[in-house]
Enzyme design. Sequence first.
Site, PDB file in Angstrom:
ATOM      1  N   HIS A   1      -2.996   5.332 -10.315  1.00  0.00           N
ATOM      2  CA  HIS A   1      -2.187   4.910 -11.464  1.00  0.00           C
ATOM      3  C   HIS A   1      -0.783   5.494 -11.385  1.00  0.00           C
ATOM      4  O   HIS A   1      -0.466   6.313 -10.521  1.00  0.00           O
ATOM      5  CB  HIS A   1      -2.866   5.294 -12.779  1.00  0.00           C
ATOM      6  CG  HIS A   1      -3.081   6.769 -12.975  1.00  0.00           C
ATOM      7  ND1 HIS A   1      -2.052   7.680 -13.085  1.00  0.00           N
ATOM      8  CD2 HIS A   1      -4.227   7.491 -13.095  1.00  0.00           C
ATOM      9  CE1 HIS A   1      -2.523   8.887 -13.272  1.00  0.00           C
ATOM     10  NE2 HIS A   1      -3.857   8.821 -13.268  1.00  0.00           N
TER      11      HIS A   1
ATOM     12  N   CYS B   1      -7.295  11.885 -10.982  1.00  0.00           N
ATOM     13  CA  CYS B   1      -7.025  10.580 -10.374  1.00  0.00           C
ATOM     14  C   CYS B   1      -5.982  10.730  -9.272  1.00  0.00           C
ATOM     15  O   CYS B   1      -5.650  11.838  -8.858  1.00  0.00           O
ATOM     16  CB  CYS B   1      -6.559   9.593 -11.441  1.00  0.00           C
ATOM     17  SG  CYS B   1      -7.810   9.240 -12.704  1.00  0.00           S
TER      18      CYS B   1
END
Length: 427
Positions: free
Chosen positions: A199, A207
């Site tokens: 992202h 992440c």
Amino acid sequence: MEIFNSYILNLYILFKTLHKIVNISFSSQYHRQSFLMMKKFIWTVILLIGFVSLQAQTSTFDVSTSSFLTYQLGFQRPRESFARKEAALKALFAAKNLIWPARYLYIRSFKYDSQLEVWAKNKLEEPYKLVKIYKVCALVGTLGPKRFEGDYQVPEGFYHISGFNPNSNYYLSLRLNYPNASDRVLSDPVRPGGDIYIHGGCSTVGCIPIKDDQIGELYVMTASSKAAGLDFIPVHIFPVKFDVQKSYEYINTLTKDNPQLKAFASKLEDAFDYFETYKQVPVVMIRDDGEYVIKDALPKTPKFQPKVRPTSNHKPTVRKIDFLPTSVAKWPEYPGGAAAFSEYLKELSKEMEKVLPDDVTRAFAQVEFIIDTDGSAVNFKVLKGVDDYFNAVLVEKMEQMPKWSPAIYQGKPAAKKMVQSIQVGQE
């Protein structure tokens, strides 16, 4: 085809049922003829409705990929990203002799090296070509796999893109299929964690974040390929780039006393080596115990020859010191005073930077020595250093200092112990 076969079967059952009703319920010839005419009408209506339904269902399947892209472009951020990035990406692909959108895409990320690579190719049998390298702009946790919810670990292993979020809290995001089949065996069975994405936003709790502009570009590449029919986009996450010496030595040091982590990293290295050799994504299998198996893994060979550091033949000057007062009336003084000594240390730091090992850019050293009654610096001892060669060179250079003004104790020169810190390398 499955829809069509199911439709035919249902029509057949309906027809047989209706035929039985006609034979049982209507005995007279007149009534039977009237109902047969009704049956033909009903049968025609059923066929017409079925045909329209079948067409609608078939059309839905045919346009599914187009519907995906239409849905994505219904959101502002994908729409902006396509407007900004698509033309440049088409030109980049053309320059690399790659078809747009990519027929095959492969993404791999390296935690320690903070990189995310995008590869593409036109045909199954062709080798992949490198398209882009993005810098991963934030990292939490340590090297090693993710094993439970809340451990702040970025997973390591073999995944694929399982979802596209056009309205993410982190601008845009690509969901990964963590936990995979291996993770479900080896991770916490109740709370293995989830919601792992590539992202934007440059912040993370587990992440793979890249800059907003870059996730927009990656989103255009992956969404375009999916819309063109590419349903499987593999994403492999490695602890390090195994062909970078500093990274390779770091993972070996990290796993030296951890056999389980070493075995896990070894499987990832097998996959890395396979791709580096053939530029094809390896076939990864998962055993019942959750362990990865890389099909046709190559034999392991040492990637780097260990570098041998030079040795020093310098013999430090050691004097017998009869008396070291704990306090003195006057401390030893470097020629020219404190400002001159500060300049000397700066020059020494620059010289010692050349002696640092290749994988070290910054070091902190601490040295103990004695300024004797004649002002000579003797009896050096490295309290904190780097390695034997660095420490020996440091002592040799500091022994070449000009003579100091010695300490004064009870009106006479006296030996005095000194401790000096030295910062070497990048600030």
